[in-house]
Design an enzyme around this catalytic site. Sequence first.
Site, PDB file in Angstrom:
ATOM      1  N   HIS A 193       0.834  -1.097   0.089  1.00 45.12           N
ATOM      2  CA  HIS A 193      -0.146   0.036  -0.124  1.00 45.12           C
ATOM      3  C   HIS A 193       1.025   1.226  -0.195  1.00 45.12           C
ATOM      4  O   HIS A 193       1.790   1.301   0.939  1.00 45.12           O
ATOM      5  CB  HIS A 193      -0.809  -0.008   0.935  1.00 45.12           C
ATOM      6  CG  HIS A 193      -1.880   1.128   1.347  1.00 45.12           C
ATOM      7  ND1 HIS A 193      -2.952   1.058   0.761  1.00 45.12           N
ATOM      8  CD2 HIS A 193      -1.654   2.434   1.672  1.00 45.12           C
ATOM      9  CE1 HIS A 193      -3.761   2.188   1.001  1.00 45.12           C
ATOM     10  NE2 HIS A 193      -2.868   3.037   1.533  1.00 45.12           N
ATOM     11  N   CYS A 194       0.930   2.008  -1.176  1.00 37.82           N
ATOM     12  CA  CYS A 194       1.667   2.944  -1.255  1.00 37.82           C
ATOM     13  C   CYS A 194       0.967   4.406  -0.850  1.00 37.82           C
ATOM     14  O   CYS A 194       0.167   4.777  -1.131  1.00 37.82           O
ATOM     15  CB  CYS A 194       2.289   3.268  -2.778  1.00 37.82           C
ATOM     16  SG  CYS A 194       3.408   4.601  -3.034  1.00 37.82           S
ATOM     17  N   PRO A 195       1.742   4.891   0.229  1.00 38.92           N
ATOM     18  CA  PRO A 195       1.072   6.325   0.711  1.00 38.92           C
ATOM     19  C   PRO A 195       1.298   7.422  -0.185  1.00 38.92           C
ATOM     20  O   PRO A 195       0.240   8.330  -0.038  1.00 38.92           O
ATOM     21  CB  PRO A 195       1.501   6.553   2.347  1.00 38.92           C
ATOM     22  CG  PRO A 195       3.057   5.699   2.253  1.00 38.92           C
ATOM     23  CD  PRO A 195       2.643   4.515   1.147  1.00 38.92           C
ATOM     24  N   GLY A 198      -1.586   7.066  -2.493  1.00 36.71           N
ATOM     25  CA  GLY A 198      -2.717   7.169  -1.852  1.00 36.71           C
ATOM     26  C   GLY A 198      -3.532   5.725  -2.032  1.00 36.71           C
ATOM     27  O   GLY A 198      -4.599   5.979  -2.336  1.00 36.71           O
TER      28      GLY A 198
END
Lengths: 387, 175
Positions: A193-195, A198
């Site tokens: 999950h790439c912040p 998003g």
Amino acid sequence: MKNCEYQQIDPQALPTPTPTPQPHHGNDTEKKKEPRRPRRKWEVFPGKNRFYCDGRIIVARQSGVLPLTLGLILVTSGLFFIFDCPFLVKHLTSCIPVIGGVLFVFVLITLLQTSFTDPGILPRATPDEAADIEKQIDNTGNTSYRPPPRTKEVLINQQVVKLKYCFTCKMFRPPRTSHCSLCDNCVERFDHHCPWVGNCVGKRNYRFFYTFIVSLSFLTAFIFGCVTTHLALRAQGGKGLVFALQESPGRYPLVICFFSVWSILGLSGFHTYLVASNLTTNEDIKGSWSGKSGEDVTNPYSHKNIFINCCSVLCAPMPPSLIDRRGFLPADESAQTGSADIELPTLAAKSEINVVGAAFALQKSPSPVETSLPAVAPTQHLSAACC
Amino acid sequence: THTYPLTHTRRTRYYINPYCITLSLCELRHSASLANKVFIQRDYSEGTTCKFQTKFPSELESRIERTLFEDTVKTLNNYYAEAEKIGGQSYLEGCLACATAYLIFLCMETRYEKVLKKIAKYIQEQNEKIYAPRGLLITDPIERGMRVIEISIYEDRGSSGSSSGSSSVSGSTAR
């Protein structure tokens, strides 16, 4: 003929047509004005996602630092184009803004596609499916509730792989699928999950993500190089490097690029390695195939050839979205059977389009990716471009 | 008086459900009740490509011949293999898509979507010709997240339609 369904629907349909004088017009505003309208599936989606443009765009609930990412890219590129390009065009070549422009556009488009595409979310099991699975594994026949065993083993290319049972989605997860706790969804070929974007990175948007980081490394390196050249040329012009640095606001891209180019290049290199060996970040971090437990394990998904691995990850046919965001809920599930049938004369013409359109709309978001950013989301306050 | 004539409602109910657009299937739903559902799971022996197990479930033994069932599943598996095939053409398509920053996905129907349409047509045809006459109904796996092929088993009640509010199961989702 006592066929109750038909009989039941019509009396309910009787009072409601009067407020809608022309149901045959049936455009979107008409549908929304009616108190009960057929709902689309995205409105009842159980995961933690937000939807825009009537289900065409999907993002994770926490946008993470996507606005920051966008801001950094825009500001850095903007300063580069405004302050460095004129000087470099005059002294070097006019190809520079062209190359920079192409890279910039590439970066933006792939970033938005990574953020707004369904990463490969698996819809949750229907109650019937869940009951069937529980029945299959509860073969002792005792009546007390016992949670299903957590793993099932399958043989993939002669390699034993354990499939885990997902209690949220009520199904055994397919291989390489993982449940993202931030989005509360099972995602196929879950990478991470790439912040920064998003969103989760999974089967469907991994190629966008990879193109994004590769083109971002080129863009960052390019801006870094150009700004350095610019300052060097200015410094040569007579007054020294320090003066050149102080004079031009074109130094800010230098600072930003200097700090980010190493991490972005590193990330690109890491993902190139993952692509070449057909691994996901998740598997690499957990060491699923590294044989650290001493067993003889190999990656069963690898084609044992770097070129084929790259092609199967990046050039495979684009899989469809499984969650069908824009499909309509069945009439009885949307709890308003009356209005669902009022909509029928319009839907009779449009549902064919919707059936086909649902498949298209899964891939198409008509304007947001193509237009520039400053469109405002209709329902939420995030900085998401919308049609 | 009805606001909409009965035939009109009937026809448009078919449009809502693209998998029930022939009279025989809807009559099936309204004159029969759902007895059971069988789920054909995925076969992961060759990796994550979409493939379903061809093992014949015991609940269908009395309903349909083994060969017909296996043919259906094998044809579906072939369709999915065709959709996911990687070869010279898919490399070219992938490179072209990359060169256009994948904007081409917004304009064109992908190969997978084309095959999915063929699959939908095939399933509908199989339902009409083979499964509905035997009181069975296949749900397109795409409706179930490509995890299972759901086969609904209907028991014929014999009498003309009593209220069948619970018949809104497998095939009735609108896409």
